[in-house]
Structure formats: C-alpha cells, structure tokens
Design an enzyme around this catalytic site. Structure first.
Site, short mmCIF file in Angstrom:
data_model
loop_
_atom_site.label_atom_id
_atom_site.label_comp_id
_atom_site.label_asym_id
_atom_site.label_seq_id
_atom_site.Cartn_x
_atom_site.Cartn_y
_atom_site.Cartn_z
N LYS A 28 -9.23 2.34 15.24
CA LYS A 28 -10.26 3.37 15.45
C LYS A 28 -10.66 3.43 16.92
O LYS A 28 -10.73 4.50 17.52
CB LYS A 28 -11.48 3.08 14.57
CG LYS A 28 -12.53 4.17 14.58
CD LYS A 28 -13.63 3.89 13.57
CE LYS A 28 -13.09 3.90 12.16
NZ LYS A 28 -14.14 3.64 11.15
N ARG A 97 -19.41 0.86 13.50
CA ARG A 97 -18.30 1.00 12.55
C ARG A 97 -17.25 -0.06 12.80
O ARG A 97 -16.97 -0.43 13.93
CB ARG A 97 -17.64 2.38 12.69
CG ARG A 97 -18.51 3.57 12.33
CD ARG A 97 -17.79 4.87 12.69
NE ARG A 97 -18.55 6.05 12.32
CZ ARG A 97 -18.40 6.71 11.17
NH1 ARG A 97 -17.53 6.29 10.27
NH2 ARG A 97 -19.12 7.78 10.91
N GLY A 106 -12.36 1.84 3.62
CA GLY A 106 -13.45 1.43 2.75
C GLY A 106 -13.60 -0.06 2.55
O GLY A 106 -14.50 -0.51 1.85
N MET A 108 -14.13 -2.47 4.91
CA MET A 108 -15.10 -3.13 5.79
C MET A 108 -16.30 -2.21 6.01
O MET A 108 -16.36 -1.11 5.48
CB MET A 108 -14.43 -3.54 7.09
CG MET A 108 -13.42 -4.67 6.88
SD MET A 108 -12.67 -5.22 8.41
CE MET A 108 -11.79 -3.75 8.95
N ARG A 341 -6.23 9.01 13.24
CA ARG A 341 -5.25 7.94 13.01
C ARG A 341 -4.03 8.56 12.38
O ARG A 341 -4.09 9.68 11.83
CB ARG A 341 -5.83 6.86 12.10
CG ARG A 341 -6.25 7.36 10.72
CD ARG A 341 -7.03 6.32 9.96
NE ARG A 341 -7.59 6.87 8.72
CZ ARG A 341 -8.55 6.31 8.01
NH1 ARG A 341 -9.08 5.17 8.41
NH2 ARG A 341 -8.99 6.87 6.90
N HIS A 457 -12.35 7.88 -1.38
CA HIS A 457 -11.90 6.49 -1.39
C HIS A 457 -10.73 6.30 -2.35
O HIS A 457 -9.72 5.69 -2.01
CB HIS A 457 -13.07 5.58 -1.78
CG HIS A 457 -12.69 4.14 -1.95
ND1 HIS A 457 -12.31 3.62 -3.17
CD2 HIS A 457 -12.60 3.13 -1.06
CE1 HIS A 457 -12.03 2.33 -3.02
NE2 HIS A 457 -12.20 2.02 -1.75
N ARG A 636 32.43 -14.65 -8.40
CA ARG A 636 31.95 -16.03 -8.42
C ARG A 636 32.51 -16.74 -9.64
O ARG A 636 32.34 -16.28 -10.78
CB ARG A 636 30.42 -16.07 -8.46
CG ARG A 636 29.86 -17.49 -8.41
CD ARG A 636 28.35 -17.50 -8.41
NE ARG A 636 27.79 -17.14 -9.71
CZ ARG A 636 26.49 -16.98 -9.95
NH1 ARG A 636 25.62 -17.14 -8.97
NH2 ARG A 636 26.06 -16.66 -11.16
N GLU A 768 24.06 -22.30 -1.08
CA GLU A 768 22.83 -22.25 -1.88
C GLU A 768 22.16 -23.61 -2.00
O GLU A 768 21.20 -23.77 -2.75
CB GLU A 768 23.13 -21.69 -3.27
CG GLU A 768 24.31 -22.36 -3.96
CD GLU A 768 24.78 -21.63 -5.21
OE1 GLU A 768 23.95 -21.02 -5.89
OE2 GLU A 768 25.99 -21.67 -5.48
N SER A 787 28.60 -16.61 1.30
CA SER A 787 27.60 -15.73 0.70
C SER A 787 26.38 -16.59 0.39
O SER A 787 26.48 -17.57 -0.36
CB SER A 787 28.13 -15.09 -0.59
OG SER A 787 27.14 -14.24 -1.14
N GLY A 789 23.36 -17.73 -1.38
CA GLY A 789 22.68 -17.59 -2.67
C GLY A 789 21.22 -17.94 -2.49
O GLY A 789 20.81 -19.08 -2.72
N THR A 790 20.43 -16.99 -2.04
CA THR A 790 19.06 -17.31 -1.61
C THR A 790 18.13 -17.63 -2.78
O THR A 790 17.07 -18.22 -2.55
CB THR A 790 18.48 -16.15 -0.77
OG1 THR A 790 18.62 -14.93 -1.49
CG2 THR A 790 19.20 -16.06 0.56
N ASN A 791 18.49 -17.26 -4.02
CA ASN A 791 17.65 -17.65 -5.15
C ASN A 791 17.64 -19.18 -5.28
O ASN A 791 16.58 -19.81 -5.30
CB ASN A 791 18.16 -17.03 -6.45
CG ASN A 791 18.07 -15.52 -6.46
OD1 ASN A 791 17.45 -14.94 -5.59
ND2 ASN A 791 18.70 -14.90 -7.43
N ASP A 792 18.83 -19.77 -5.40
CA ASP A 792 18.92 -21.23 -5.53
C ASP A 792 18.52 -21.93 -4.24
O ASP A 792 17.93 -23.02 -4.27
CB ASP A 792 20.34 -21.65 -5.94
CG ASP A 792 20.50 -21.69 -7.46
OD1 ASP A 792 19.49 -21.52 -8.16
OD2 ASP A 792 21.63 -21.90 -7.93
N CYS A 855 23.75 -12.70 -1.54
CA CYS A 855 23.83 -12.10 -2.87
C CYS A 855 22.64 -12.47 -3.75
O CYS A 855 22.63 -12.17 -4.94
CB CYS A 855 25.13 -12.48 -3.57
SG CYS A 855 25.35 -14.26 -3.79
N TYR A 875 26.81 -8.22 5.39
CA TYR A 875 26.43 -7.37 4.27
C TYR A 875 25.33 -8.04 3.45
O TYR A 875 25.10 -9.24 3.54
CB TYR A 875 27.63 -7.06 3.36
CG TYR A 875 28.16 -8.24 2.60
CD1 TYR A 875 27.63 -8.59 1.35
CD2 TYR A 875 29.20 -9.02 3.10
CE1 TYR A 875 28.11 -9.68 0.64
CE2 TYR A 875 29.69 -10.11 2.40
CZ TYR A 875 29.14 -10.44 1.17
OH TYR A 875 29.61 -11.52 0.47
#
Length: 903
Positions: A28, A97, A106, A108, A341, A457, A636, A768, A787, A789-792, A855, A875
């Site tokens: 603001k 303000r 709304g 703050m 804004r 709001h 896999r 992984e 590759s 394996g970001t889950n494990d 993956c 990828y």
C-alpha cells in the site's frame, strides 16, 4: 531497492518512495508513493516501514527513534495541510492503515478519523458545515478504535447501532440524524469504558500512537497467521503502517467512496467494473454492510469525477501493465486516490488478461507466463454445472469467484469447520463475511452472501483462495441466529443441500450435477482452440500453453501404468512415461500367479511361475510402447514388498482357523499362511523390496527385463519406435546396481540375438534413499539415468511414514508453523532438495550425459517444478491430469530464470 533504503530511517513521506520498495514500505505504501510520483491526487501522508514493525514485534516496543521521526513527519504534514492533528477549531484527521508487502485483504487493522474528540468534533462540524457528518465520523472512530485498538467486542457496537436505527424506525445508518448520532457516541463511549476499563482517549497523538501499535500487533492475529499459511506468505515480513490525511466520502450526496478495477476481476473483460457508495466511508464498501451501486452509475451521479477516474485507471493500468484494483473517495466533488495494487483475479481472468496485455503490446510472452500459475490452471480444470440439468433456482447474486460448489448450508464458521472435518461438504452462507470468518471460508466448498459486491470481503478473499463465491444475493434473507435462509417463502434450513455457481451468480436448491471443464475438454482434444473459437477462455489457455511449451527446458512425462492412462497423458501433452509401476500389472486375476511364485519350493516351480507371468508382462509392454511410440517409457521393475500380493494376515489366519475347526483345511491356504508369516516384516517399506527382491528371488528381474526387451523387439519389427528405459528401484549402493545390470545386459543380448533387432535400452536407477543420493557419483558409473523418487526420499530423509504422519500430526505442524506446507506436497528444498541437488551434481561429474528426472508426486507440484528446473533436471513426471500444470510451470520457471539472467 537497497540503494533507496536508509537503515536508520523508519518513516518515509509519500513523496520519497516508489512501487519497487514493497519490502520496506509494504504494498500500500509503495503504491501510494508511486501514485504521488505520477502526479495523481493522493492525500498527503507518510509510511512507517516494515523494519519498524519487525523491531516492535521482536522487542515488544517501537524503535526508540520512531516517535521522533513520526513527530517530524506529522509536523510537516500539519504544515502542508494548514491545520494540526486534533485541534479544536479545525482538526487535521488522519487514517492509520496496515499495508504488508503482499495483499492480505481484511486480515489486518485500519482506524479512520483519528484526531476527533469531544473538543474537536464541534470544530469539524463548523468547518464542514455538516453537523451530522461530524458526529457520524466520531462514532466511526470510537467504533473502529474500540474494536481494533482496545479489543472491545465489535458486536456490542453493531447492536447499539441497530438499536438506534430501530428506535428511529430506519433501516440504514445514513437516515440517522446528528442528534441520533450524538446519542450513539455517548453510548459507544460507555461501551468502551465498560469493556476496556478506560475512557476513550481524547488526546489525538495518543490515539495515533496506540493505533500504530495496534496495526503492528495485527500482523500476528490468528486470522492474519491463518491467511498467511493459506497463501504461503512468509511470517517474518511484518507490515508497514500508512498515516494518511483523511478525505471524507460521508459529507453528503456529492461525496462517496468506491473500489474500481481496470478490468473485470472475475472474467478479465475490459470495461467499467467496481462498486460505488454515496455518502459513505471506505469500510462500508469492503464490509458489504450497505449494498453498492455499479461503478458505471457514477457517470450519472458525478460525471466530472467519473471521467477523471476513468483517465486515472487507464494511466495506472498502462503504468503497472496489469489489472489494477483501486480504492477512491470523492469529497464534495473532489476525487482522491487512496490505494492501488495489482488486483486479485479469478483463474479465468488471469489467463484472459495475460493474453490481452500481450496483444496490446504491454507485456511479452515471458511476462505473460508470470501473470498466471499452475494453481490457477488446475482451478480451470475443475468440473462445472451441467447446463442441461433440471434445477430449482433459488436466486441470483453477483458472480464474484467462479466454480461449481455443492454442499450443505451452514450459517457460521464454527459449523463449517466442524462439519468439514467430519467429511461433509458445506456452503458457508452469511449476510456478509468479515475477517473472523476466514477459517470457515477455507473449510467451505463455496461462500454465499446476501450483501456486498465484487469488492466485498467475501469476494476478494474468495478470489484470492480460488473459492467459489456468490455475493449480494439480495433475494435471500439470511437469519444466522435461527440458522436458516428464506427466499420467496421457501425456507432452507441448516444442512439442506444447495449449489452455487460462481460464474453466473445463480443459487440452486439441492445438488446440481457437474460436467467436465471446457479446459479439460480442450486438453482431451474434444474442443478446438483456434482463432475463431467462441470460448475465449480456452483460446487464452491454448495461447499461454503454447508460450510455455516454446520456452520451457524441462520436459514433462507421465506416471502411467497402462495404455489407457498413457494415451490420455499423451493427449495432455506428455513427452513420454517417466514411471510405469510394474507391480500394478500383477494385481487382479494375476495375483494367483504371483502367489505361485512366492510359494515356489523348487527351481522348477519358480521358473514355471515366472514363465506364466512373462507373456502377460510382455503384452502389457507392447500396448504401452504402442501408445507411447517414439517417446521414452521408463519401466520400474518390481518395487513393493511381496506381502502386498498375499492375503491379509488377519483374514487368512481366521480363514485357516475356521477351516481347521471344521477339519477341512485348504492346503494352499496353509502354505499361504506360512508364506505370510515368513514374509512378515515390522517395517516392510524398509525391508525386502525393490532391488533387494531382484537379488533374492532368482529370475524375477530377468523375467521382467525379458518381457520389456521382447515387447520392444516386436514393436520395432512392426516398424514402430519403442524407447524403453529400465529403472531399478531402491538402490543404495553401486554394487546392487552392477549385479542387476549385468543380468539385464545378458538378457537383452539374448533377445537381440533371437529377434535380429538392435535394441537401444537404457538402464538406470531411482534415487530414493539418502545413501544413494550421497554416493550418486559412484552409482552413476553403472547408471545411464537417475530418476529421483521424491516420495520415498522424503520419507527416509524425514523419518516419516507418509501413511501415518499426515493423519496424526501434520495438522499440528502446519498450525505451529513448523511446516509452511507438507513436505510431501512441495519439496523440502533445504533437506530433500539439497540431496537432489548434490546427487545431480555428483552424478553428472561422473557421467556428463547422465539423464536426470523426477517421478515422485512433486513432479506435478508448481513450486517443486521451479526447483527441479533450477537444479538442472531434464524432465519431471507426474499423473496425467497434472501434466498441463507441470508444462505451464516448466515454462514459467524458464521465463523467470531468463528474466533473472537479463537483470
């Protein structure tokens, strides 16, 4: 920004800042300074920086130098205005303000009319020539100050105001006369003294100082913290405070206040959009307590101010090169700009506006990509109501935020939260919402109000969250105390199903069926998006996706296990399969074959079981390679523990026990039970699975590799172009991979010799496990691709069991701010991400041509895609329906990095 920032300076005049100082002056304050620089009519004032707020929040006290700086700027303001704050005969009044870097509508606090007192209210009446206006302004100050600064329950003021209107037999506060308001002021002051334990302060400087501290404190209110978590706004930014000389929209019919958009925030269409309210102050518009008139009607009310506002709107949109959200006040025919804004908009509007601005030459394609995001695209893929369905229309309001929402009617936030947590879908229905309703709005499928407009709001917050919202449905009589809504004689009780259409503003009784989004139909190839297409939204999405595909470096693949999913993924723009989970091919009627493999006692039994599985696996791969012909398919090998293919141990034990009691026990069940007990593990996800299966069960991985190779050879001999990649799961050391790869190379050579084909199969591994990431340089010696394996990897880095922790304590962690977002949803850059980065670097140091992908579920998460672009992966792979989002974010990441490089 740093060159303009003085570390010892806590207060900036509006003439000193600019729009690039949002970190220091808040959104603001920075934009008020920018409008001042542009020569627009901005009331004079000054901004207290976010740095002052941080000192206050850290120490509990304002910086020592702040009071003197405020005094100096206040004196300069008084000199400029020719009057002093709170002086009796002609008082200078100011607003205080909040103004954080990121818009938090709304959430703050704001206090208007500071400087009024028992002594100065008469002076204001004399100078304005309007006694009613003076007392109305005073009652507003006491009401806002009491609630915001002194913590008085706001309902007490509202009840007193309603009582005053009832006594006068009027419905709106503008019908209260000066004498009525004078009595109301006395009542308000008594409320303050009774509830706050002190009298309303009569000293103007005390009012201002307390209001400034209250705005600082409002940064850490529960509702502000909740909103920041919802919108992923950092909690350490603090808020600036803007002290602005008051201009008055409540001086009679030639005064008023309004909010305007340079384009429709719901659709993106150009035109005159906004709300105006005569004889009112700004909070009346935002709160939605009085229904506004459309901004276009200002032309007939005050053409001079209307024409000036239209010119200023054109100036601001051209200057900011984006949709602008503007707050303004007209004081007796004089237009004043109170805020601008970059406006919040719906997902559809974001795509339309981005392409419109490209066509107008205001932005280029790279900037257009920064104006939209994957979350917005995901919203556009949600279903919509079926136009051909039989419906019962209850009423119509203002289409404030699009979408098709169905749920049970609830009339307060507490019920919305409670029912939502028990699995119910709800629609939150209110006369108007206020910041205290935020939790209920988050819990609800959609929001419906009987008051307010597109700038209320409810509308602004809903658009920011992507929630369906219909506002200002005046035909609906909402009774929150009796928990019901009445329309045309029909009563809708709490719990009744209602449907709201945020694209048309229509409200229906009951559940309206939904149909696929036109954007999904476009991605599925069932809707054309050419230049003559009537659907502007689909055409805009088509263009933005073309920009993203031209710009992105990351390729996008799909997680798909069968030909149907693969074909859908290809229609959605997949450039291959990044994860085919072969265990899904062993379910259903094939489970018995796996059981035979597990129960095999001899080499012959095991080989027979594998031989039975081979042609089935091969047929699966032939279909897959055909559907993805010419594109890579990463297969896999079997990953999960073998117990997952066997009956549940409890059910099987009961079955065997019952059979034994009847003395007709099944021999196969007895053998299965022995195998289940033998394979039982305390923590199977860290046990016999992945590469360990291939090493312990002879011939298992060899059978799968043979099926892949034979399917590829058959496809190639049919003039196809199969591109399989074999991925070994859960490798922790290079020796594991070397052993499996040696066997795989042998099998592939045998198939090539037998079929007379030259197969270009690549062999790689999933990263992984933390050890795999830490020894990636060694593993790359035997791997042609990684590759992640970001889950494990997330589970093993954090020590979390995803199936357990998300339900047990993640909510508490999010509420306490330990997580900004679940690490299973967005990658943990500092922990898991650091391992991905170091493994990528070490792998390519060993093998420069190493292909790198991901993956896990993070492959379709917008924020994570930007991280994967940054660390240099080739990828990402995700579920078919997330492919468009990943494509868009990959393009946005490339455009963003290109912009950073150019700077």
């Amino acid at each position: 920004m740093s060159e303009n920032k003085d570390p010892q300076k806590f207060v900036y005049d509006f003439t000193e800042g600019n729009k690039d100082l949002k970190d220091l002056l808040g959104g603001k304050g920075a934009n008020l300074a920018e409008m001042t620089n542009l020569g627009l009519p901005v009331p004079p004032g000054f901004t207290i920086t976010t740095e002052a707020c941080k000192v206050y929040l850290d120490s509990g006290e304002a910086p020592t130098a702040l009071r003197d700086e405020v005094s100096a700027h206040l004196a300069a303001l008084e000199e400029r205005m020719g009057k002093r704050l709170g002086q009796a005969d002609d008082p200078l009044l100011v607003s205080v303000r909040s103004g954080a870097k990121f818009s938090m509508p709304g959430m703050m606090d704001t206090v208007l009319n500071i400087g009024l007192s028992d002594a100065s209210v008469a002076g204001l009446a004399t100078q304005s020539g309007d006694e009613r206006f003076a007392w109305d302004s005073y009652r507003r100050l006491i009401q806002m100050f009491g609630k915001t600064v002194l913590g008085v329950d706001g309902d007490l003021f509202e009840e007193a105001l309603e009582a005053a209107k009832s006594a006068k037999k009027v419905s709106v506060d503008t019908d209260l006369a000066a004498a009525d308001l004078q009595k109301l002021v006395k009542r308000f002051k008594k409320i303050v003294e009774a509830e706050a334990g002190r009298a309303f302060p009569q000293d103007a400087r005390e009012q201002m100082d307390l209001a400034i501290n209250a705005v600082f404190d409002s940064w850490n209110t529960d509702r502000a913290k909740l909103y920041r978590r919802q919108e992923r706004i950092p909690g350490d930014l603090g808020t600036a405070v803007n002290v602005c000389s008051m201009v008055f929209g409540n001086l009679g019919p030639d005064s008023g206040t309004g909010v305007a958009f340079t384009r429709d925030p719901a659709s993106g269409h150009q035109g005159v959009y906004g709300d105006y309210l005569q004889n009112a102050q700004g909070e009346d518009v935002v709160a939605g307590i009085r229904n506004t008139v459309p901004l276009a009607e200002l032309e007939s009310i005050d053409k001079k101010s209307y024409d000036q506002l239209m010119q200023i709107m054109r100036t601001l949109e051209t200057h900011y090169k984006d949709l602008c959200d503007i707050e303004f006040t007209i004081e007796r025919g004089q237009l004043w700009m109170l805020q601008t804004r970059v406006g919040k908009r719906t997902a559809g509007a974001a795509f339309r506006i981005a392409t419109q601005l490209v066509d107008q030459g205001l932005i280029d394609e790279a900037e257009a990509l920064q104006r939209v995001n994957g979350a917005q695209l995901a919203q556009l893929m949600f279903p919509r109501f079926d136009d051909d369905a039989v419906t019962e229309l209850l009423g119509r309001g203002i289409a404030a935020s699009p979408g098709a929402a169905v749920g049970k009617a609830v009339f307060d936030s507490y019920t919305a939260i409670k029912w939502s947590r028990s699995g119910e879908k709800v629609i939150l229905i209110r006369r108007e919402t206020n910041p205290d309703d935020l939790e209920g709005m988050i819990a609800a499928e959609g929001i419906l109000t009987s008051r307010g407009g597109k700038t209320s709001h409810a509308a602004v917050v809903a658009r920011g969250m992507g929630k369906t919202c219909v506002c200002g449905a005046e035909d609906l009589e909402v009774d929150t105390k009796r928990r019901r809504m009445t329309v045309g004689g029909r009563v809708i009780e709490e719990g009744d199903l209602v449907s709201i259409d945020g694209s048309t503003g229509k409200v229906y009784l009951g559940e309206v069926p939904v149909v696929p989004s036109p954007v999904v139909e476009y991605f599925e190839g069932r809707m054309h998006a050419g230049a003559d297409d009537a659907d502007e939204l689909v055409a805009a999405v088509h263009r933005i996706m073309a920009y993203a595909d031209r710009m992105r470096r990351l390729r996008v693949r799909a997680n798909a296990d069968n030909a149907e999913d693969a074909l859908r993924a290809r229609r959605f723009g997949a450039q291959g399969i990044g994860l085919c989970r072969t265990e899904h091919m062993f379910l259903g009627e094939r489970r018995e074959m796996v059981e035979k493999l597990i129960l095999a006692d001899t080499d012959d039994e095991r080989e027979n079981a594998l031989a039975a599985l081979l042609p089935l696996q091969k047929a699966d791969f032939i279909e897959l390679f055909e559907s993805m012909d010419g594109l890579p398919v990463t297969v896999r090998l079997l990953d999960p523990p073998l117990h997952e293919f066997l009956p549940d141990i409890t059910e099987l034990s009961v079955r065997v026990a019952l059979a034994e009691s009847r003395k007709d026990a099944n021999e196969n069940d007895l053998r299965l039970l022995q195998a289940v007990h033998k394979l039982h593990e305390q923590n199977p996800m860290l046990g016999l699975r992945g590469v360990r299966l291939g090493l312990v069960i002879p011939g298992l991985f060899a059978m799968q590799v043979r099926a892949i190779a034979e399917a590829a050879a058959q496809r190639k001999n049919a003039k196809g172009d199969p591109r399989p990649e074999i991925m070994i799961p859960l490798v922790g050391t290079v020796q594991e991979l070397e052993i499996v790869r040696e066997e795989a190379d042998r099998v592939i050579a045998e198939v090539q010799a037998a079929t007379g084909t030259n197969l270009k199969l690549t062999i790689g591994t999933m990263i992984e496990l933390p050890r795999a990431a830490l020894t990636a340089g060694q593993i790359a010696e035997a791997a042609q691709f990684f590759s992640f394996g970001t889950n494990d990897l997330t589970q093993t880095v954090w020590g979390f069991s995803r199936d357990d922790v998300e339900a047990s304590f993640f909510t508490a962690y999010l509420e306490k701010g330990i997580f900004g977002v679940s690490p299973f949803e967005t990658i943990d850059k500092d922990g898991v991400g650091a391992l991905v980065r170091s493994a990528a670097e070490a792998g390519r140091a060993t093998r420069p041509d190493l292909k790198l992908g991901v993956c896990g579920e993070h492959g379709g998460d917008p924020e994570s895609v930007h991280f994967f672009h940054e660390v240099g992966l080739d990828y990402v792979s995700c579920s078919p329906f997330r492919i468009p989002v990943a494509r868009l974010e990959a393009g946005r990441a490339a455009a963003q990095s290109r912009g950073s490089d150019s700077r």
